[in-house]
Scaffold this active site. Structure first.
Site, PDB file in Angstrom:
ATOM      1  N   GLY A 228      75.339  73.091  28.386  1.00 23.15           N
ATOM      2  CA  GLY A 228      74.032  73.402  28.958  1.00 23.15           C
ATOM      3  C   GLY A 228      73.433  74.695  28.445  1.00 23.15           C
ATOM      4  O   GLY A 228      72.286  75.022  28.747  1.00 23.15           O
TER       5      GLY A 228
ATOM      6  N   PHE B 259      75.125  75.903  38.128  1.00 27.92           N
ATOM      7  CA  PHE B 259      75.282  74.473  38.433  1.00 27.92           C
ATOM      8  C   PHE B 259      74.124  73.623  37.936  1.00 27.92           C
ATOM      9  O   PHE B 259      74.317  72.540  37.383  1.00 27.92           O
ATOM     10  CB  PHE B 259      75.443  74.307  39.946  1.00 27.92           C
ATOM     11  CG  PHE B 259      75.405  72.886  40.430  1.00 27.92           C
ATOM     12  CD1 PHE B 259      76.514  72.059  40.309  1.00 27.92           C
ATOM     13  CD2 PHE B 259      74.250  72.374  41.021  1.00 27.92           C
ATOM     14  CE1 PHE B 259      76.476  70.748  40.764  1.00 27.92           C
ATOM     15  CE2 PHE B 259      74.203  71.067  41.475  1.00 27.92           C
ATOM     16  CZ  PHE B 259      75.325  70.249  41.348  1.00 27.92           C
TER      17      PHE B 259
ATOM     18  N   THR C 252      85.425  77.026  29.732  1.00 28.43           N
ATOM     19  CA  THR C 252      85.332  78.446  30.080  1.00 28.43           C
ATOM     20  C   THR C 252      86.077  78.820  31.361  1.00 28.43           C
ATOM     21  O   THR C 252      85.912  79.920  31.865  1.00 28.43           O
ATOM     22  CB  THR C 252      83.851  78.862  30.237  1.00 28.43           C
ATOM     23  OG1 THR C 252      83.236  78.045  31.241  1.00 28.43           O
ATOM     24  CG2 THR C 252      83.092  78.705  28.928  1.00 28.43           C
TER      25      THR C 252
ATOM     26  N   GLU D 133      87.196  77.504  24.979  1.00 28.65           N
ATOM     27  CA  GLU D 133      85.856  77.802  24.465  1.00 28.65           C
ATOM     28  C   GLU D 133      85.549  77.101  23.144  1.00 28.65           C
ATOM     29  O   GLU D 133      84.903  77.668  22.259  1.00 28.65           O
ATOM     30  CB  GLU D 133      85.667  79.319  24.336  1.00 28.65           C
ATOM     31  CG  GLU D 133      85.850  80.051  25.655  1.00 28.65           C
ATOM     32  CD  GLU D 133      85.538  81.540  25.571  1.00 28.65           C
ATOM     33  OE1 GLU D 133      84.681  81.918  24.759  1.00 28.65           O
ATOM     34  OE2 GLU D 133      86.157  82.320  26.332  1.00 28.65           O
ATOM     35  N   GLY D 134      86.027  75.876  22.986  1.00 26.58           N
ATOM     36  CA  GLY D 134      85.713  75.107  21.792  1.00 26.58           C
ATOM     37  C   GLY D 134      86.547  75.434  20.584  1.00 26.58           C
ATOM     38  O   GLY D 134      86.314  74.875  19.502  1.00 26.58           O
TER      39      GLY D 134
ATOM     40  N   ASN E  12      76.125  79.927  29.085  1.00 25.47           N
ATOM     41  CA  ASN E  12      77.174  80.921  28.892  1.00 25.47           C
ATOM     42  C   ASN E  12      76.614  82.335  28.770  1.00 25.47           C
ATOM     43  O   ASN E  12      75.573  82.549  28.148  1.00 25.47           O
ATOM     44  CB  ASN E  12      77.974  80.571  27.640  1.00 25.47           C
ATOM     45  CG  ASN E  12      79.125  81.528  27.393  1.00 25.47           C
ATOM     46  OD1 ASN E  12      78.983  82.503  26.673  1.00 25.47           O
ATOM     47  ND2 ASN E  12      80.256  81.270  28.014  1.00 25.47           N
TER      48      ASN E  12
ATOM     49  N   ARG F 168      66.580  88.042  37.414  1.00 25.61           N
ATOM     50  CA  ARG F 168      66.943  88.807  36.219  1.00 25.61           C
ATOM     51  C   ARG F 168      65.841  88.708  35.166  1.00 25.61           C
ATOM     52  O   ARG F 168      65.455  89.712  34.548  1.00 25.61           O
ATOM     53  CB  ARG F 168      68.263  88.282  35.654  1.00 25.61           C
ATOM     54  CG  ARG F 168      68.752  89.026  34.444  1.00 25.61           C
ATOM     55  CD  ARG F 168      69.872  88.284  33.760  1.00 25.61           C
ATOM     56  NE  ARG F 168      69.457  86.957  33.323  1.00 25.61           N
ATOM     57  CZ  ARG F 168      70.208  86.144  32.594  1.00 25.61           C
ATOM     58  NH1 ARG F 168      71.411  86.515  32.249  1.00 25.61           N
ATOM     59  NH2 ARG F 168      69.758  84.969  32.229  1.00 25.61           N
TER      60      ARG F 168
ATOM     61  N   TYR G 259      82.452  90.493  42.290  1.00 22.44           N
ATOM     62  CA  TYR G 259      81.341  90.119  41.405  1.00 22.44           C
ATOM     63  C   TYR G 259      80.282  91.215  41.483  1.00 22.44           C
ATOM     64  O   TYR G 259      79.654  91.401  42.519  1.00 22.44           O
ATOM     65  CB  TYR G 259      80.782  88.776  41.884  1.00 22.44           C
ATOM     66  CG  TYR G 259      79.842  88.064  40.947  1.00 22.44           C
ATOM     67  CD1 TYR G 259      78.547  88.515  40.764  1.00 22.44           C
ATOM     68  CD2 TYR G 259      80.228  86.903  40.292  1.00 22.44           C
ATOM     69  CE1 TYR G 259      77.669  87.841  39.930  1.00 22.44           C
ATOM     70  CE2 TYR G 259      79.357  86.218  39.455  1.00 22.44           C
ATOM     71  CZ  TYR G 259      78.084  86.694  39.278  1.00 22.44           C
ATOM     72  OH  TYR G 259      77.212  86.028  38.454  1.00 22.44           O
TER      73      TYR G 259
END
Length: 556
Positions: A138, A206, A217, A268-269, A141, A414, A475
């Protein structure tokens, strides 16, 4: 043209959706006091897309023809917009760079496979041509996990999994669902919900992130206290690699040596392309409620969350904000159209004053409950007793319902601030309960020291967002008005916060992954020998570094 939807190229979310401050009378005064910014002043004029300096695609024509032969020409894109959208994620660093108008390196092509067979053929073709493959979900990241290296001379293929978006099967006896990796949160929950199921995984991203991205991730969701982090939820998957597919069956538990499942979760791929995952699902609960609580202090809130984690209660959400974030939450409330609501709030504040509370230290908490009516009643009773033990009071369902409504809206704030010259971002960590208080204080002090170095007025706030047996996630959100060198200033503050995490016994990231943003702290987090072990895995599994190179571990 593909029907896969993407976020706006210059910010978070959908075009036409933005944060609005004019219906929130306390917001402008709060921001002025916190960081010295006048949000009522006109925003800067956005740079038009056509003004971006985007490098040309250098895709080998032969490789393009081969890719088109696999998925169809309509699913192979080299236009400027497609390549810009797939260059970065949505960190403040990403947005500052794309808004500056200069992109040093973009993918050379964006390809949209329609099934796993096409993914396999695309991977085989790209690796045979010694091209770089970067899986794309999406695009949410915020740790630099998507960007191609600026000095990458090989062709770069962004492999967008957006067409692989279906719930394939639900094993009702086992509570397991097979879901394609490109399914975004709302789509997979809608498909599961039609049959009475839920995944229960609701990260802040989400609305725009995908199952494959969550797995890649090591994502956490707002209800991870009940449902677990994605590492707990995902039981099996299919991972496309050159020449074949790694298949991990959804066994409840197994003793088959080092866990390949764990190697891939959070990779992460770098090990291949996840095409589908088999995950735990649950019946939609009879009752789902989120209650609000107030604590007289941050210390009281932390102690209550610890006691709840140790108790027989098992809430779906345990969250408490420090006083700064509580003030922010109050400042983002819309003006009440009901006089009774305003009067009720005033009466509560008066009651707390009479109890001797310092209203500048009040901490807002949200605790969620899910299950049968009798189970939820039992859990609320247990939690009420613990909250009371620590001097807290209940606020009922109202604040929780408001939290539920706006929980995915914060990234728009933000962007609103960035439009007005302020950089705001987040960093999160996890640590044992015994270290949380010290970690919090050390991080806040480090951020303010960094602000002093820059000569700016800065803000940092925090909430505890996920509780575990031995500790919790903290957080942090930080913001300041940037000057003419925003990236340099941002790096100084971000680095101070990240180093504070490590120094105080926390991890470099709880759920935002490593990418390139957090890679400098990896050796301090898992030890140099741990990095060497991980490097050996990547070099052995991908000797020519075709899969998303330089992520997690910085180039040697």
């Amino acid at each position: 043209m593909t029907e896969v939807k993407h976020m706006k190229w210059w910010g978070w979310g959908d075009d036409g959706i933005a944060f609005e401050h004019r219906d929130k009378p306390a917001f402008a005064p709060f921001v002025r006091k916190a960081i010295g910014l006048d949000v009522t002043a006109p925003a800067a004029t956005a740079r038009p897309f056509d003004a971006l300096d985007v490098p040309e695609s250098h895709l080998d024509p032969a490789l393009r023809d081969e890719l088109a032969g696999i998925v169809g020409a309509e699913h192979v894109h080299t236009d400027t917009m497609s390549r810009v959208v797939h260059t970065f994620g949505k960190s403040i660093r990403d947005l500052l760079r794309v808004r500056s108008g200069t992109l040093e390196r973009t993918p050379d092509v964006v390809v949209y496979p329609g099934d796993e067979d096409e993914v396999q053929r695309l991977v085989d073709a790209a690796v045979a041509a010694n091209a770089v493959v970067i899986p794309f979900g999406g695009g949410t990241n915020i740790s630099g996990s998507l960007e191609p290296a600026t000095d990458e001379e090989r062709g770069v293929v962004s492999l967008d999994l957006g067409r692989l978006n279906q719930v394939l099967d639900v094993d009702e006896d086992s509570g397991l669902a097979r879901i394609q990796a490109g399914a975004q949160g709302p789509d997979l929950e809608r498909q599961l919900g039609e049959h009475g199921w839920t995944l229960g995984h609701f990260p802040d991203s989400f609305a725009h992130s995908t199952l494959g991205g969550w797995v890649a991730t090591r994502s956490s969701g707002m209800q991870s206290d009940k449902y677990g982090d994605i590492a707990d939820i995902v039981r099996g998957f299919r991972l496309v690699r050159p020449g074949g597919v790694v298949t991990i069956r959804p066994i409840p538990s197994t003793s088959t040596g080092p866990s390949v499942r764990e190697m891939v979760v959070g990779s992460e791929g770098r090990l291949g392309v996840i095409t589908e995952a088999t995950v735990h699902v649950h019946r939609i609960p009879e009752v789902r409620e989120i209650f609000g609580y107030l604590f007289p202090s941050w210390e009281a809130g932390l102690a209550a969350m610890r006691d709840i984690a140790e108790s027989d209660a098992s809430p779906s959400v345990t969250r408490v904000s420090d006083a700064r974030e509580t003030a922010f939450s109050f400042a983002t409330r819309t003006a009440s159209k009901k006089k009774i609501t305003s009067l009720g709030s005033q009466a509560l504040m008066a009651l707390l004053r009479r109890r001797g509370w310092d209203l500048d230290q009040v901490c807002l908490s949200f605790i969620g409950y899910e299950g049968s009516a009798s189970h939820v009643k039992y859990e609320k009773k247990l939690v009420k007793r613990i909250v009371g033990k620590h001097g807290g009071i209940g606020l009922g369902r109202g604040p929780g319902e408001l939290y539920d409504q706006k929980k995915f809206d914060t990234p728009y704030i933000r962007d609103f601030l960035l439009d007005r010259g302020a950089a705001a971002d987040v960093s999160e960590t996890a640590a044992p309960w015994s270290k949380l208080r010290q970690l919090y204080e050390h991080t806040v002090a480090a951020a303010h020291s960094a602000y002093d170095d820059l000569g700016v007025q800065g803000w940092i706030m925090c909430h505890l967002s996920h509780s575990y047996h031995s500790g919790a996630c903290l957080y942090f959100t930080f913001a300041f008005v940037h000057g003419e060198e925003p990236l340099k200033q941002y790096d100084h503050v971000k680095s101070a916060i990240q180093q504070a995490f490590i120094d105080a016994g926390g991890t470099l990231s709880h759920h935002h992954a490593v990418g390139v943003e957090h890679a400098p702290w990896l050796a301090q987090d898992i030890s140099p020998e741990g990095v060497a072990l991980m490097r050996g895995l990547f070099e052995s599994a991908d000797p020519r570094s075709n899969f998303n190179p330089d992520k997690i571990i910085s180039p040697s």
